[in-house]
Scaffold this motif. Sequence first.
Motif, PDB file in Angstrom:
ATOM      1  N   LYS A   1     117.680  78.176  19.493  1.00  0.00           N
ATOM      2  CA  LYS A   1     118.106  79.441  20.111  1.00  0.00           C
ATOM      3  C   LYS A   1     117.582  80.626  19.310  1.00  0.00           C
ATOM      4  CE  LYS A   1     122.483  77.851  22.080  1.00  0.00           C
ATOM      5  NZ  LYS A   1     123.931  77.901  21.893  1.00  0.00           N
ATOM      6  N   LYS A   2     117.673  80.511  17.959  1.00  0.00           N
ATOM      7  CA  LYS A   2     117.246  81.638  17.111  1.00  0.00           C
ATOM      8  C   LYS A   2     115.727  81.776  17.109  1.00  0.00           C
ATOM      9  CE  LYS A   2     120.876  81.083  13.785  1.00  0.00           C
ATOM     10  NZ  LYS A   2     120.988  80.236  12.615  1.00  0.00           N
ATOM     11  N   VAL A   3     115.025  80.656  16.853  1.00  0.00           N
ATOM     12  CA  VAL A   3     113.567  80.727  16.712  1.00  0.00           C
ATOM     13  C   VAL A   3     112.917  81.217  18.008  1.00  0.00           C
ATOM     14  CG1 VAL A   3     111.479  79.313  16.377  1.00  0.00           C
ATOM     15  CG2 VAL A   3     113.436  79.006  14.857  1.00  0.00           C
ATOM     16  N   TYR A   4     113.413  80.730  19.144  1.00  0.00           N
ATOM     17  CA  TYR A   4     112.770  81.071  20.418  1.00  0.00           C
ATOM     18  C   TYR A   4     113.522  82.134  21.220  1.00  0.00           C
ATOM     19  CZ  TYR A   4     109.607  77.131  19.798  1.00  0.00           C
ATOM     20  OH  TYR A   4     108.640  76.268  19.329  1.00  0.00           O
ATOM     21  N   ASN A   5     114.638  82.613  20.641  1.00  0.00           N
ATOM     22  CA  ASN A   5     115.400  83.640  21.326  1.00  0.00           C
ATOM     23  C   ASN A   5     115.850  83.199  22.728  1.00  0.00           C
ATOM     24  OD1 ASN A   5     116.551  86.073  21.378  1.00  0.00           O
ATOM     25  ND2 ASN A   5     114.679  87.243  21.773  1.00  0.00           N
TER      26      ASN A   5
ATOM     27  N   PHE B   1     112.917  66.443  23.426  1.00  0.00           N
ATOM     28  CA  PHE B   1     112.956  67.031  22.081  1.00  0.00           C
ATOM     29  C   PHE B   1     111.567  67.186  21.445  1.00  0.00           C
ATOM     30  CE2 PHE B   1     113.515  66.118  17.465  1.00  0.00           C
ATOM     31  CZ  PHE B   1     114.056  67.341  17.126  1.00  0.00           C
ATOM     32  N   LEU B   2     110.722  66.170  21.571  1.00  0.00           N
ATOM     33  CA  LEU B   2     109.421  66.210  20.902  1.00  0.00           C
ATOM     34  C   LEU B   2     108.439  67.172  21.567  1.00  0.00           C
ATOM     35  CD1 LEU B   2     108.700  62.525  19.848  1.00  0.00           C
ATOM     36  CD2 LEU B   2     109.757  64.363  18.558  1.00  0.00           C
ATOM     37  N   ASN B   3     108.785  67.655  22.743  1.00  0.00           N
ATOM     38  CA  ASN B   3     107.877  68.573  23.435  1.00  0.00           C
ATOM     39  C   ASN B   3     108.386  70.005  23.494  1.00  0.00           C
ATOM     40  OD1 ASN B   3     105.446  67.096  24.255  1.00  0.00           O
ATOM     41  ND2 ASN B   3     106.973  65.718  25.130  1.00  0.00           N
ATOM     42  N   ILE B   4     109.351  70.312  22.623  1.00  0.00           N
ATOM     43  CA  ILE B   4     109.767  71.715  22.521  1.00  0.00           C
ATOM     44  C   ILE B   4     108.782  72.382  21.562  1.00  0.00           C
ATOM     45  CG2 ILE B   4     111.612  73.292  21.824  1.00  0.00           C
ATOM     46  CD1 ILE B   4     113.560  70.945  22.351  1.00  0.00           C
ATOM     47  N   ASN B   5     107.908  73.200  22.104  1.00  0.00           N
ATOM     48  CA  ASN B   5     106.893  73.850  21.271  1.00  0.00           C
ATOM     49  C   ASN B   5     106.441  75.142  21.961  1.00  0.00           C
ATOM     50  OD1 ASN B   5     104.880  73.157  23.235  1.00  0.00           O
ATOM     51  ND2 ASN B   5     104.900  71.081  22.406  1.00  0.00           N
ATOM     52  N   ASN B   6     105.561  75.895  21.313  1.00  0.00           N
ATOM     53  CA  ASN B   6     105.161  77.197  21.869  1.00  0.00           C
ATOM     54  C   ASN B   6     104.598  77.068  23.284  1.00  0.00           C
ATOM     55  OD1 ASN B   6     105.860  77.959  19.361  1.00  0.00           O
ATOM     56  ND2 ASN B   6     103.865  78.770  18.746  1.00  0.00           N
ATOM     57  N   ASN B   7     103.901  75.960  23.568  1.00  0.00           N
ATOM     58  CA  ASN B   7     103.311  75.793  24.910  1.00  0.00           C
ATOM     59  C   ASN B   7     104.384  75.659  25.980  1.00  0.00           C
ATOM     60  OD1 ASN B   7     100.609  75.708  23.962  1.00  0.00           O
ATOM     61  ND2 ASN B   7     100.989  73.635  23.238  1.00  0.00           N
ATOM     62  N   THR B   8     105.376  74.813  25.707  1.00  0.00           N
ATOM     63  CA  THR B   8     106.405  74.603  26.732  1.00  0.00           C
ATOM     64  C   THR B   8     107.337  75.820  26.808  1.00  0.00           C
ATOM     65  OG1 THR B   8     107.676  73.311  25.122  1.00  0.00           O
ATOM     66  CG2 THR B   8     106.385  72.085  26.711  1.00  0.00           C
TER      67      THR B   8
ATOM     68  N   ARG C   1     122.861  71.357  15.113  1.00  0.00           N
ATOM     69  CA  ARG C   1     122.297  72.370  14.225  1.00  0.00           C
ATOM     70  C   ARG C   1     120.904  72.781  14.723  1.00  0.00           C
ATOM     71  NH1 ARG C   1     120.862  71.113   8.163  1.00  0.00           N
ATOM     72  NH2 ARG C   1     118.853  70.797   9.142  1.00  0.00           N
ATOM     73  N   ILE C   2     120.139  71.778  15.200  1.00  0.00           N
ATOM     74  CA  ILE C   2     118.794  72.078  15.698  1.00  0.00           C
ATOM     75  C   ILE C   2     118.861  72.978  16.937  1.00  0.00           C
ATOM     76  CG2 ILE C   2     116.740  71.030  16.742  1.00  0.00           C
ATOM     77  CD1 ILE C   2     117.164  68.705  14.765  1.00  0.00           C
ATOM     78  N   ILE C   3     119.822  72.716  17.809  1.00  0.00           N
ATOM     79  CA  ILE C   3     119.965  73.557  19.010  1.00  0.00           C
ATOM     80  C   ILE C   3     120.217  75.012  18.603  1.00  0.00           C
ATOM     81  CG2 ILE C   3     121.494  74.065  20.980  1.00  0.00           C
ATOM     82  CD1 ILE C   3     121.620  71.084  21.517  1.00  0.00           C
ATOM     83  N   GLU C   4     121.086  75.211  17.607  1.00  0.00           N
ATOM     84  CA  GLU C   4     121.346  76.579  17.146  1.00  0.00           C
ATOM     85  C   GLU C   4     120.054  77.223  16.635  1.00  0.00           C
ATOM     86  OE1 GLU C   4     124.034  78.273  17.867  1.00  0.00           O
ATOM     87  OE2 GLU C   4     124.540  76.393  18.870  1.00  0.00           O
ATOM     88  N   ASN C   5     119.246  76.435  15.901  1.00  0.00           N
ATOM     89  CA  ASN C   5     117.980  76.982  15.385  1.00  0.00           C
ATOM     90  C   ASN C   5     116.965  77.244  16.500  1.00  0.00           C
ATOM     91  OD1 ASN C   5     118.847  77.039  12.752  1.00  0.00           O
ATOM     92  ND2 ASN C   5     118.169  74.956  12.318  1.00  0.00           N
TER      93      ASN C   5
ATOM     94  N   SER D   1     110.281  76.776  11.243  1.00  0.00           N
ATOM     95  CA  SER D   1     110.919  75.467  11.450  1.00  0.00           C
ATOM     96  C   SER D   1     112.258  75.570  12.178  1.00  0.00           C
ATOM     97  CB  SER D   1     111.128  74.783  10.101  1.00  0.00           C
ATOM     98  OG  SER D   1     111.721  73.536  10.336  1.00  0.00           O
ATOM     99  N   ILE D   2     112.480  74.641  13.111  1.00  0.00           N
ATOM    100  CA  ILE D   2     113.795  74.571  13.770  1.00  0.00           C
ATOM    101  C   ILE D   2     114.728  73.647  12.990  1.00  0.00           C
ATOM    102  CG2 ILE D   2     112.949  75.088  16.102  1.00  0.00           C
ATOM    103  CD1 ILE D   2     113.270  72.007  16.677  1.00  0.00           C
ATOM    104  N   PHE D   3     114.220  73.150  11.865  1.00  0.00           N
ATOM    105  CA  PHE D   3     115.064  72.256  11.072  1.00  0.00           C
ATOM    106  C   PHE D   3     115.731  73.029   9.932  1.00  0.00           C
ATOM    107  CE2 PHE D   3     111.733  69.829  13.106  1.00  0.00           C
ATOM    108  CZ  PHE D   3     112.503  68.992  13.880  1.00  0.00           C
TER     109      PHE D   3
END
Length: 320
Positions: free
Chosen positions: A117-121, A75-82, A111-115, A313-315
Amino acid sequence: MNKICFGCGSTLQSINELEQGYVSTDKINDAKYCKRCYRLTHYGELINNDNEKSIKTIIDTVNKDNTFKIYIVDFLNINNNTIDIYNKIKGNKLFLISKIDLISNSININRIIENIKKVYNIYSVKCISTLKKYGINNLINYLDINNIKKCTILGPTNSGKSSFINKLIELYNPKLNKLTISNRRNTTLEFINIKLNNNLTIIDSPGFLIKDYGLKSKYKNIIKPITFNMKTNEVLCIDKFYIKFSNNTSITIYSYENIYVKKYYKEINFDYNIDIDKNTDLCINGFGILSIKEKNNISIFNLDKELFSIRKSIFGGNNE
Ligand SMILES: Nc1nc2c(ncn2[C@@H]2O[C@H](COP(=O)(O)OP(=O)(O)OP(=O)(O)O)[C@@H](O)[C@H]2O)c(=O)[nH]1
Ligand SMILES: [Mg+2]
């Protein structure tokens, strides 16, 4: 035929102790693991300066085959790089969030998983905890329903790829040798084919070596959000870095529970500034996420620019 170390995938050899795959001459005929894997598993000790595979080499290798890919990230490493790396992997794939036992109940992961999906398509996202056996059966059903017979497990180093495969070995074919797992970077060194049964082969892979904040492992327990209300020009000290806000805002830190965080009142010469929009996450590789609510100009001290990336934000804007 060359023998392979079951733990890290290196070819076993008795010629050079400093090279990967070394086993002493008297042991090589019976050896299943190299000396490094043996020491790492039994004494938590890392020997050898291992060859590191570049991110490009790993991506180029897996893009040549048409196996299904599971990309594991904690979870803490979900970011633009990964996510950039994930996007470079071709073919059918699943995004899997690992180690969710570490996430406190106060975080609404669905809820975060849904976000995410949206933020990163991203279309397909699931989560697991190998430690707590959560989500493993669901994933096995997923592979079954989709008739997946060969699957490569990819992801940043330490995300729990080999641990997950060991769990599958336990469930499918406990007689098979286990992979080496450790909390060190770069544990698995080569691709390793594991035939679980006639219907399913899993391939372990070396982790992507992404520059990391390098949090001490003693911190790595539960991930719990903590929120601070910051006023204009107030400074927050988080672990070893400092952050100042131009506008009033709340900031929620998603990292390990006992991270040091405190408001700081002495003068600091900041290294650089960045502008951020309302509801932005500042993601720090290997450290966690700072979710900042209001549009701001933030000043930062003692945090390498290469370690962070920003995103919507994914939150969902309402910090937990
Ligand atoms: N809390 C928790 N820790 C886990 C879980 N799965 C793995 N770990 C820990 O994460 C660390 C890394 O695990 P590995 O399976 O070696 O990770 P990897 O992705 O194979 O790493 P590389 O081979 O370096 O790419 C180890 O300390 C594991 O014990 C999990 O579900 N929960
Ligand atoms: Mg591994």
